[in-house]
Design a protein around this motif. Sequence first.
Motif, PDB file in Angstrom:
ATOM      1  N   GLN A  19       0.669  -1.192  -0.029  1.00 51.89           N
ATOM      2  CA  GLN A  19       0.158   0.018  -0.048  1.00 51.89           C
ATOM      3  C   GLN A  19       0.900   1.055   0.028  1.00 51.89           C
ATOM      4  O   GLN A  19       0.653   2.066  -0.875  1.00 51.89           O
ATOM      5  N   ALA A  22       2.456   1.689  -3.452  1.00 55.63           N
ATOM      6  CA  ALA A  22       1.483   2.123  -4.515  1.00 55.63           C
ATOM      7  C   ALA A  22       1.293   3.647  -4.228  1.00 55.63           C
ATOM      8  O   ALA A  22       1.116   4.562  -5.279  1.00 55.63           O
ATOM      9  N   GLU A  25       4.056   5.721  -5.286  1.00 51.44           N
ATOM     10  CA  GLU A  25       4.405   5.388  -6.630  1.00 51.44           C
ATOM     11  C   GLU A  25       5.765   5.100  -6.857  1.00 51.44           C
ATOM     12  O   GLU A  25       6.434   5.622  -7.741  1.00 51.44           O
ATOM     13  N   LYS A 191     -11.717   2.484   3.778  1.00 46.62           N
ATOM     14  CA  LYS A 191     -12.399   1.681   2.857  1.00 46.62           C
ATOM     15  C   LYS A 191     -13.013   3.083   1.759  1.00 46.62           C
ATOM     16  O   LYS A 191     -12.746   2.843   0.558  1.00 46.62           O
ATOM     17  N   TYR A 194     -10.124   5.697   0.612  1.00 44.71           N
ATOM     18  CA  TYR A 194      -8.911   5.249  -0.285  1.00 44.71           C
ATOM     19  C   TYR A 194      -9.167   3.863  -0.782  1.00 44.71           C
ATOM     20  O   TYR A 194      -8.688   2.979  -0.543  1.00 44.71           O
ATOM     21  N   PRO A 195     -10.266   3.987  -1.812  1.00 45.42           N
ATOM     22  CA  PRO A 195     -10.695   2.527  -2.540  1.00 45.42           C
ATOM     23  C   PRO A 195      -9.630   1.970  -3.039  1.00 45.42           C
ATOM     24  O   PRO A 195      -9.523   0.607  -3.243  1.00 45.42           O
ATOM     25  N   GLU A 196      -8.662   2.386  -3.777  1.00 48.80           N
ATOM     26  CA  GLU A 196      -7.761   1.776  -4.424  1.00 48.80           C
ATOM     27  C   GLU A 196      -6.512   0.922  -3.272  1.00 48.80           C
ATOM     28  O   GLU A 196      -6.106   0.015  -3.794  1.00 48.80           O
ATOM     29  N   LEU A 197      -6.132   1.916  -2.224  1.00 50.06           N
ATOM     30  CA  LEU A 197      -5.420   1.192  -1.376  1.00 50.06           C
ATOM     31  C   LEU A 197      -6.350  -0.111  -0.578  1.00 50.06           C
ATOM     32  O   LEU A 197      -5.839  -0.977  -0.267  1.00 50.06           O
ATOM     33  N   TRP A 198      -7.641   0.344  -0.485  1.00 47.61           N
ATOM     34  CA  TRP A 198      -8.436  -0.749   0.391  1.00 47.61           C
ATOM     35  C   TRP A 198      -8.509  -2.050  -0.630  1.00 47.61           C
ATOM     36  O   TRP A 198      -8.489  -3.264   0.007  1.00 47.61           O
ATOM     37  N   LYS A 199      -8.539  -1.798  -1.814  1.00 56.00           N
ATOM     38  CA  LYS A 199      -8.601  -2.965  -2.725  1.00 56.00           C
ATOM     39  C   LYS A 199      -7.488  -3.993  -2.493  1.00 56.00           C
ATOM     40  O   LYS A 199      -7.765  -5.198  -2.532  1.00 56.00           O
ATOM     41  N   ASP A 203      -8.844  -7.727  -1.609  1.00 54.70           N
ATOM     42  CA  ASP A 203      -8.347  -8.883  -2.381  1.00 54.70           C
ATOM     43  C   ASP A 203      -7.757  -9.917  -1.342  1.00 54.70           C
ATOM     44  O   ASP A 203      -7.982 -11.022  -1.802  1.00 54.70           O
TER      45      ASP A 203
END
Length: 233
Positions: A19, A22, A25, A191, A194-199, A203
Motif C-alpha cells: 500500500q 502504491a 508510486e 475503505k 482510499y478505495p484503491e488502497l483498500w482493494k 483482495d
Amino acid sequence: MVLKLYVVSDGPPSLSVRQALALLEVPCQQVDVDFGAGDHMTDEYALMNPQKEIPVLDDDGFFLSESNAILQYICDKYSPGTPLYPQDPKIRAVVNHRLCFNLSTYYANISAYTMAPIFFDYERTPLGLKKVHIALDVFNTYLSRAGTTHAAADHLTIADFPLINSTMTLEAIDFDFSKYEKVSTWYEDFKKDYPELWKISADAMKEIKHFAANPPDLTHMDHPIHPIRKVKK
Ligand SMILES: N[C@@H](CCC(=O)N[C@@H](CS)C(=O)NCC(=O)O)C(=O)O
C-alpha cells in the motif's frame, strides 16, 4: 536496480508495504513467495531474512525485513518529507508508537485468533478472544483520546496500513467489532476514502475467507514452530 519486494498475497505485513509503495508510486518488482510450498523456509531465503518471514525488501542487495522498518525506509529513502511519515518529532513519534503497538499487541493478539487457526493447528480459545477485545479496546481508546481522523494524525500515515490490515483479518472471519465505535468508523472511512488502497486489502481478505472455509493442506510442511493441522483425505 529496481526495488524487489518478496510478498505473500494474503499476508497483512506484505499488504501494508504494498500500500505504501502504491501510494508513493515507487517502482517495485513484486516477487510472490509461495507460503504453502514453504518457499520462505529455504537456506537461500534465510540469507535474506534469517527470521524466515515475509515480506523482505531487496534494495540492490540491501535486504530489509520487518514491515515497519520497510515502511519507514521506503518513506525516508524514496519520498523524504512525505506526510505519510511526518518529520515533526511528536507526530512521527505517534506514528512510530502506533506501528509498535500494532506489532507488539494489536496484530499479535488479533492474528493469533484470526490467522493462526486458519493456517495451523490452533484453537480459538476464550483467552485468545479476550486478547482480541483488549487489543480493540486499547486501539479504540487511542483513537478516542487523540481525536484524530486517522490512526496517528488527521491524515493518512504509514501507521494506518498495518492497523487496517490487522483489522481486516477480523472482518475476514466475520468478527463483529462494531461496538468499538472509533475503530469501526476509522476502518470504514479508510475503505471509502482510499478505495484503491483498500482493494489491496480486500483482495487479500477474499483469499483469507477462502482459506477459512477450505483450510489449506500443509501436511507436507515441516514447520519449525507452528503445529500442522492433520487434514482428512
Ligand atoms: N513482524 C513481521 C511479521 C511477518 C510475518 O509474520 N509474516 C508471515 C506471513 S503473513 C510469515 O512470514 N510467517 C512465516 C511462517 O509462519 O512460516 C513483519 O511485520 O514483517
